[in-house]
Design a protein around this motif. Structure first.
Motif, short mmCIF file in Angstrom:
data_model
loop_
_atom_site.label_atom_id
_atom_site.label_comp_id
_atom_site.label_asym_id
_atom_site.label_seq_id
_atom_site.Cartn_x
_atom_site.Cartn_y
_atom_site.Cartn_z
N LEU A 146 12.57 11.00 63.00
CA LEU A 146 12.82 11.35 61.41
C LEU A 146 11.70 10.80 60.46
N ASN A 147 10.76 9.70 61.16
CA ASN A 147 9.77 9.21 60.24
C ASN A 147 8.90 10.09 60.25
N ILE A 148 8.46 10.76 61.41
CA ILE A 148 7.39 11.65 61.46
C ILE A 148 7.67 12.96 60.51
N TRP A 149 9.02 13.34 60.52
CA TRP A 149 9.74 14.45 59.87
C TRP A 149 9.23 13.92 58.09
N ASP A 150 9.78 12.62 58.01
CA ASP A 150 9.70 12.21 56.51
C ASP A 150 8.15 12.54 55.90
N ILE A 151 7.23 12.03 56.89
CA ILE A 151 5.83 11.96 56.43
C ILE A 151 5.14 13.24 56.28
N THR A 152 5.71 14.14 57.34
CA THR A 152 4.99 15.38 57.47
C THR A 152 5.72 16.75 56.64
N LYS A 153 6.92 16.06 55.86
CA LYS A 153 7.51 17.55 55.19
C LYS A 153 6.93 18.07 54.21
N MET A 154 5.95 17.19 53.44
CA MET A 154 5.30 17.71 52.12
C MET A 154 4.40 18.71 52.38
N VAL A 155 3.85 18.69 53.75
CA VAL A 155 2.68 19.91 54.14
C VAL A 155 3.38 20.91 55.05
N GLY A 206 0.52 8.53 55.07
CA GLY A 206 -0.05 7.90 56.03
C GLY A 206 -0.06 8.44 57.52
N ASP A 207 -0.30 7.57 58.29
CA ASP A 207 -0.41 7.92 59.90
C ASP A 207 0.93 7.90 60.35
N PRO A 208 1.86 9.18 60.44
CA PRO A 208 3.04 9.23 61.15
C PRO A 208 2.91 8.64 62.70
N LEU A 209 2.07 8.78 63.53
CA LEU A 209 2.02 8.24 64.85
C LEU A 209 2.22 6.81 64.81
N THR A 210 1.34 6.08 64.28
CA THR A 210 1.85 4.70 63.95
C THR A 210 3.05 4.20 63.25
N LEU A 211 3.34 4.74 62.31
CA LEU A 211 4.63 4.46 61.59
C LEU A 211 5.78 4.61 62.14
N CYS A 212 5.81 5.93 63.16
CA CYS A 212 6.99 6.39 63.91
C CYS A 212 7.24 5.30 65.01
N GLN A 213 6.11 4.51 65.55
CA GLN A 213 6.38 3.63 66.59
C GLN A 213 7.20 2.30 65.87
N VAL A 239 -2.67 19.45 62.64
CA VAL A 239 -4.22 19.02 62.62
C VAL A 239 -4.16 17.80 61.56
N ARG A 240 -3.20 17.76 60.46
CA ARG A 240 -3.33 16.67 59.50
C ARG A 240 -2.74 15.38 60.25
N ILE A 241 -1.70 15.31 60.91
CA ILE A 241 -1.24 14.38 61.81
C ILE A 241 -2.29 13.99 62.80
N ASN A 242 -3.05 14.76 63.15
CA ASN A 242 -3.83 14.23 64.51
C ASN A 242 -5.19 13.56 63.79
#
Length: 328
Positions: free
Chosen positions: A115-124, A43-50, A33-36
């Motif tokens: 791994l960037n999605i992981w890094d941005i999401t790991k705190m939640v 920040g936005d992991p879907l943009t940054l991961c690209q 939900v937070r990612i979406n």
């Protein structure tokens, strides 16, 4: 002491190489939900991961010690969230013209993006999981096209098995192979077969095919006969364009041309040089006899395939259209 070295690819031809890889990260319902809604603190992991995936593909040789550094023509990262499974699948497509493949670059791009999605999401959500990282398809080189045996999405199938535009539809084509040995039946005419099959895939009607010896009189007589009998839109010859004593195709055709088209030979040689410097020894030629376009390609099947890829799908249809008097 053992000696370590990179594989020497210096003698391999430069060809178009494509690789597509994918991988999935499971993030769980809360993090999804937070990612979406793009509300994660970093920040936005879907943009940054690209962006990270593109950089990861470019840096593949820096993290894999025996991986060749390659000039990449194209890198793209495609992201597919799945709200039902709370997963995000990342696809990385890499394209280059090089002497070796880009499978590792595609896989490196996938890993960097995940791994960037992981890094941005790991705190939640610390309970993240990476799965199904694999190569889906690759093209180019000696091994040709490979597609994962378990299947791939339709959009990938269209990349590795693209539909051929029917740019030669309603065009009559005659194929001539010049080869002393093939004319004597000492080996099969693979170049002429490849030529005819490829032109038909682009929509042409193959009205005839002949195999003759490397003799000017026979080539001249056959072309005169074909023009008188059926007046095809296109005649394509294969063979006799080198510098051997019996390579007489260019001289024979030049004497028949009403107008030579130098750009055809120039295009074939310059494009062929991407694969081998020996392309510059070819005397491939093209021109018009009346309204019939005549093109001479080398005799090697590989050179025939490369030559057709240089002339299709754009140049040949354009020349045929103008030769028939159509507006530019």
């Amino acid at each position: 002491m053992n000696a370590f070295s990179m594989i020497n690819v210096g003698e391999k031809p430069v060809t178009k190489r494509v690789a597509i890889a994918c991988g999935t990260i499971t993030v769980g319902p809360a993090a999804y939900v937070r990612i979406n809604d793009r509300s994660l603190p970093k920040g936005d992991p879907l943009t940054l991961c690209q962006l990270a995936g593109i950089q990861g593909a470019k840096a593949a040789s820096q993290t894999m010690i025996l991986c060749h550094p390659l000039p990449l023509d194209h890198v793209s990262i495609k992201v597919e969230p799945n709200p039902r499974t709370y997963q995000i699948t990342v696809f990385c497509t890499v394209i280059t013209h090089s002497r070796t493949g880009v499978e590792m670059e595609a896989l490196a791009g996938v890993n960097a993006a995940l791994l960037n999605i992981w890094d941005i999401t790991k705190m939640v959500e610390p309970g993240l999981e990476l799965t199904n990282i694999c190569l889906l398809a690759k093209m180019g080189g000696k091994s040709g096209t490979w597609v994962h045996p378990l299947g791939v999405p339709n959009w990938i199938s269209q990349i590795v098995n693209p539909s051929v535009p029917l740019v030669l539809s309603e065009r009559d084509v005659f194929v001539i192979t010049l080869s002393d040995r093939a004319s004597r039946g000492e080996y099969d005419d693979t170049s002429g077969t490849l030529l005819g099959d490829t032109l038909q895939r682009y929509g042409a009607t193959l009205i005839g095919r002949e195999v003759i010896a490397d003799e000017p009189e026979k080539l001249r007589a056959l072309i005169v006969e074909v023009l008188a009998r059926s007046s095809p839109d296109l005649i394509v010859c294969t063979g006799g364009t080198g510098v051997a004593e019996r390579d007489v195709t260019p001289e024979t055709l030049a004497a028949l041309f009403d107008r030579e088209i130098p750009g055809i030979g120039e295009r074939l040689r310059s494009d062929g040089a991407r694969y081998t410097p020996l392309s510059w020894s070819s005397r491939a030629i093209g021109g018009l006899i009346g309204k019939t376009l005549v093109v001479a390609l080398p005799g090697n099947p590989k050179a025939v395939a490369e030559g057709l890829s240089a002339l299709l799908p754009d140049l040949l249809p354009h020349l045929l259209r103008i030769a028939k008097g159509a507006p530019k």
